[in-house]
Design a protein around this motif. Structure first.
Motif, short mmCIF file in Angstrom:
data_model
loop_
_atom_site.label_atom_id
_atom_site.label_comp_id
_atom_site.label_asym_id
_atom_site.label_seq_id
_atom_site.Cartn_x
_atom_site.Cartn_y
_atom_site.Cartn_z
N ARG A 97 4.38 -7.89 -0.43
CA ARG A 97 4.19 -6.54 -0.97
C ARG A 97 2.96 -6.45 -1.87
O ARG A 97 3.06 -6.32 -3.10
N VAL A 98 1.80 -6.50 -1.26
CA VAL A 98 0.57 -6.23 -2.00
C VAL A 98 -0.32 -5.30 -1.17
O VAL A 98 -0.52 -5.53 0.03
N LYS A 135 -0.38 -6.46 7.03
CA LYS A 135 -0.60 -6.56 8.47
C LYS A 135 -1.56 -7.71 8.79
O LYS A 135 -1.12 -8.77 9.19
N ASP A 178 -6.52 5.68 4.94
CA ASP A 178 -5.55 4.60 4.93
C ASP A 178 -5.98 3.57 5.98
O ASP A 178 -5.80 3.80 7.18
N TYR A 180 1.10 8.51 10.07
CA TYR A 180 2.05 7.69 9.32
C TYR A 180 3.14 8.60 8.76
O TYR A 180 2.85 9.52 7.99
N TYR A 227 3.67 9.99 4.92
CA TYR A 227 2.92 11.03 4.19
C TYR A 227 3.78 12.26 3.85
O TYR A 227 3.80 12.70 2.69
N ALA A 262 -4.90 0.59 6.88
CA ALA A 262 -3.92 -0.49 7.03
C ALA A 262 -4.26 -1.42 8.20
O ALA A 262 -3.94 -2.60 8.18
N TYR A 263 -4.92 -0.87 9.24
CA TYR A 263 -5.15 -1.66 10.47
C TYR A 263 -6.62 -1.93 10.74
O TYR A 263 -6.97 -2.37 11.84
N PRO A 306 -4.84 7.87 8.48
CA PRO A 306 -5.10 6.45 8.67
C PRO A 306 -6.24 6.27 9.67
O PRO A 306 -6.37 7.04 10.61
N ALA A 356 -2.10 5.58 12.99
CA ALA A 356 -0.81 5.05 13.42
C ALA A 356 0.09 6.25 13.71
O ALA A 356 0.01 7.22 12.96
N SER A 381 0.84 -1.20 0.00
CA SER A 381 0.00 0.00 0.00
C SER A 381 0.87 1.25 0.00
O SER A 381 0.42 2.32 -0.39
N LEU A 410 -0.16 4.48 -2.01
CA LEU A 410 -0.22 5.83 -1.41
C LEU A 410 0.64 6.81 -2.20
O LEU A 410 0.24 7.95 -2.46
C1 PLP Z 1 2.17 -0.50 7.37
C2 PLP Z 1 1.44 0.69 6.84
C3 PLP Z 1 1.29 0.92 5.47
C4 PLP Z 1 2.11 0.21 4.44
O1 PLP Z 1 1.84 -1.03 4.19
P1 PLP Z 1 2.51 -1.82 2.98
O2 PLP Z 1 1.34 -2.34 2.27
O3 PLP Z 1 3.33 -2.85 3.63
O4 PLP Z 1 3.31 -0.90 2.13
C5 PLP Z 1 0.51 1.96 5.05
N1 PLP Z 1 -0.08 2.79 5.92
C6 PLP Z 1 0.07 2.63 7.24
C7 PLP Z 1 -0.59 3.58 8.16
C8 PLP Z 1 0.85 1.60 7.74
O5 PLP Z 1 1.07 1.50 9.06
#
Ligand code: PLP
Length: 730
Positions: free
Chosen positions: A599-600, A591, A560, A488, A491, A562-563, A528, A532, A457, A461
């Motif tokens: 890496r996707v 994650k 974003d 993050y 950015y 991610a979590y 995000p 994060a 991601s 981004l």
């Molecule tokens: C880990 C993370 C990403 C990046 O994830 P990848 O897909 O491994 O590049 C993007 N945004 C946030 C907030 C993250 O913590």
């Protein structure tokens, strides 16, 4: 033009009489370089290196970027020369090596080391090569003038000229003596280095020039002067010498001055200067002109205080026009515009930049613009790259520092990787990731045209910043892109990479994000959810409010996620995608899907946004997602039940760890992610980090304002977290 010389010996600036007796010594070399840069080029010579008695490399490296420097002293190989250019020298001065072949002189023709000079010109460019010809009574001498070569000055100069951009002529009997230079020899030399074809070889005279009269004669002979002793002893000033080297005759005593902003190269205005104005410009350190309407000396900004601080003044090739490179404190035009050539009348706004103040090459508030280093362009030189959490190899750590999943991906994913590892690897992957996008679309209830897949991601981004946020000069005059101050840290890096102006919006003191802070004019925004490194989630209703506002002002909102799989169900903004054509939701398999090594990442959004991402991708790398990654990700996307189980396990561990930390001296923010953000009541962040590290546990510590006392701790397996708690509790 006037060249000021800085000879360095034993870490100090020195002046030697006839190359031997020390007559002057100073240690303010950086201040000198900055001052000299106002007047012209600077010759920086390492006398120790020249004499083969060690070197002053560290000091030379500090000085070279401070001005337009030519460097020399001990340049014996092409690599030596290339190194000086790398360190910031504009030109390189070579001495004896230009003449010596196998330890002898006069080996071929007039004794030039043709092979060396040719190799040098090829490597750094002929125009960067300055060959020093030091002569005593018409004979070239080398090695600090100790070795006679038997080479005749004029003929040798003629032989060298085609391979050198410039000759630096020193008459040894005069150097450091200030008894006048030999104008006749100079004229003969000038004649000798005249090239049949352009560009001509320039000629600079060092040594012995000590009066304004001599400087004028040298200028009239078509040569430049290099000043050393006369300068340091105050016999002539650089300002005077500069004024004298201009072609006043040709321009009738009034020379045009083009004024350029140092920090972005924009031309601000033009004016005229007479001798007095040139002199006063140097004396006052601010641009002075001659007012033709009032016929008086006029220091720009004398009344308003909005002066043009002089960085450097340079004459053009035939010395009848000047370029003043300045730092303007305000708009220069009487209309109030920043530049007299501005098409809009408004003053340029303060430029927002994500780089630390002072590091930004475009910043008008920072004072210490740093010149680009070596071959890097300004943007690359001014990048502050993202620093990922370490992947140590020195010992086996419990790794709680990069939010990786402690549990393996399901067997079906490993199987898919095995199957993809076949002879088909000779073929490019499907650039559109058709099958994978279909599976993602089905999983999230959108169409394949609403899905974009990238190499992690992070790449998605980066493409999104490039596709949706305006960049460049025009953007810097407008509104910034918004994101939280604690967020993050990639950015601001993307913003700097694409030159997108951005502004951070502070989180509240309790680390929550206040949606109302974002309900204002902007050029787009990103955050995000959960955030994060805080781990805090923003309620869906607040997210919707921000997205709705962005829609109303016609700007993108990037969420974003991610979590998101570790947060309460129903938090995701994915189901808003259909309602808002300005919303892009970014996800990763790194994650929750245990595939950081694959890496996707992907994005969900309106077709027009997805097409935008494809435009950027296809202008960069059409195949960012390889065959193996596509196959494995496809299998992963279908394993909903397996991954739901992993997320539940991690959430359980997270809640157990939080409960155990709170009574043991730790402040723990409520987390909706696979990490926790914690602070010890007595230990500093750095101490707590070190303590864990010494006990074989790696966590993430950000040495940044507001969060320096916090640690971000990834939730690992139950056994790993038990060990973490053991150390953290004591
Ligand atoms: C880990 C993370 C990403 C990046 O994830 P990848 O897909 O491994 O590049 C993007 N945004 C946030 C907030 C993250 O913590």
């Amino acid at each position: 033009m006037v060249v000021a010389s800085i000879d360095i010996q034993g870490g100090k600036v020195v002046q030697l009489k006839q190359g031997a007796d020390l007559v002057l010594q100073r240690d303010d070399v950086e201040a000198l370089a900055r001052e000299f840069d106002k007047y012209g080029e600077i010759a920086v010579i390492d006398l120790d290196a020249a004499m083969g008695k060690g070197d002053n490399a560290a000091l030379i490296r500090t000085v070279l970027p401070l001005g337009e420097c030519r460097a020399g002293g001990g340049v014996r190989t092409v690599d030596d020369a290339a190194r000086l250019i790398d360190w910031g020298a504009k030109k390189v001065i070579v001495g004896s090596t230009a003449f010596r072949v196998d330890g002898k002189f006069g080996a071929n023709g007039f004794g030039t080391n043709l092979a060396f000079l040719e190799a040098l010109a090829r490597r750094i460019g002929r125009e960067r090569v300055v060959v020093a010809v030091d002569a005593r009574e018409g004979e070239i001498v080398v090695d600090g003038w100790k070795t006679r070569t038997g080479l005749p000055l004029i003929e040798t100069a003629r032989a060298v000229a085609p391979l050198a951009g410039e000759l630096l002529f020193t008459s040894v009997e005069n150097e450091g003596m200030m008894s006048g230079t030999d104008i006749e020899a100079l004229r003969a030399l000038k004649e000798a280095v005249k090239q049949e074809r352009d560009p001509t070889t320039l000629l600079t005279v060092a040594g012995g020039v000590s009066t304004i009269e001599e400087i004028r004669m040298v200028a009239e002979a078509g040569a430049d002067v290099q000043l050393g002793m006369a300068l340091y002893t105050g016999k002539v000033s650089l300002g005077e010498a500069f004024g004298e080297s201009l072609n006043w005759k040709k321009c009738g005593g009034m020379i045009p001055v083009i004024i350029q902003e140092a920090r972005d190269g924009q031309v601000l205005m033009t004016g005229y200067a007479d001798r007095e104005a040139v002199r006063e410009t140097f004396v006052r350190g601010n641009v002075c002109l001659h007012s033709r309407t009032r016929d008086v000396l006029w220091m720009k900004g004398a009344n308003s205080g909005q002066t043009l601080r002089l960085r450097r003044l340079r004459a053009d090739c035939d010395r009848d026009a000047l370029l003043a490179v300045v730092e303007a404190s305000a708009g220069v035009c009487h209309t109030g515009a920043w530049s007299c050539f501005a098409t809009d009348q408004g003053l340029r706004k303060e430029i927002a930049c994500s780089l630390p103040k002072g590091d930004c090459p475009r910043s008008f508030s920072g004072d210490s613009w740093k010149p680009p280093r070596g071959y890097l362009n300004i943007r690359a030189a001014s990048l502050t790259p993202y620093v990922p959490g370490e992947q140590p190899r020195d010992r086996a750590y419990i790794k709680l520092n990069t939010n990786e999943n402690p549990y393996p991906p399901p067997p079906s994913v490993i199987e898919a990787v095995r199957n993809a590892a076949s002879e088909t690897l000779r073929l490019y992957p499907d650039p559109a990731c058709t099958e994978l996008r279909g599976a993602i679309a089905a999983r999230y209830g959108v169409e394949p045209e609403n899905v974009f897949v990238g190499n992690g991601s992070d790449e998605v981004l980066a493409f999104a910043f490039a596709a949706f946020f305006e960049s460049g000069r025009a953007a810097h005059e407008g509104l910034p892109v918004l994101f939280p101050d604690v967020s993050y840290s990639f950015y601001p890096v993307y913003a700097a990479l694409w030159d997108v102006p951005c502004e951070t919006v502070p989180l509240r003191d309790d680390w929550t994000l206040d949606a109302t802070d974002y309900l204002r004019e902007n050029a787009g925004l990103i955050f995000p959810n959960p955030n994060a490194p805080t781990g805090l989630a923003l309620a869906k209703i607040a997210v919707a409010r921000i997205v709705e506002h962005q829609h109303r002002i016609g700007k993108t909102a990037i969420i974003d996620e991610a979590y998101i799989d570790f947060a309460a169900p129903g938090l995701s903004a994915v189901d808003l995608v259909k309602a808002y054509p300005n919303l892009l939701v970014v996800r990763t398999l790194s994650k929750s899907a245990s595939l950081a090594g694959l890496r996707v990442g992907f994005a969900l959004g309106d077709k027009a946004l997805i097409d935008g991402l494809c435009r950027v991708r296809d202008s960069f790398n059409s195949y960012p997602v390889d065959r193996i990654a596509q196959a494995a990700a496809l299998a992963a996307v279908r394993e909903t039940a397996y991954y739901d189980g992993l997320a539940r396990r991690i959430i359980q561990t997270r809640e157990r760890v939080c409960a155990a930390l709170a009574p043991n001296g730790w402040t723990v923010l409520p987390s909706s992610a696979n990490f926790i953000f914690i602070k010890h009541k007595t230990r500093s962040g750095k101490e707590a980090f070190q303590r864990l590290r010494e006990n074989g546990i790696l966590v993430r510590h950000f040495d940044r304002p507001r969060i320096a006392d916090y640690l971000r701790v990834t939730i690992g397996s139950d056994e790993e977290m038990d060990r973490f708690l053991e150390v953290a509790r004591t």
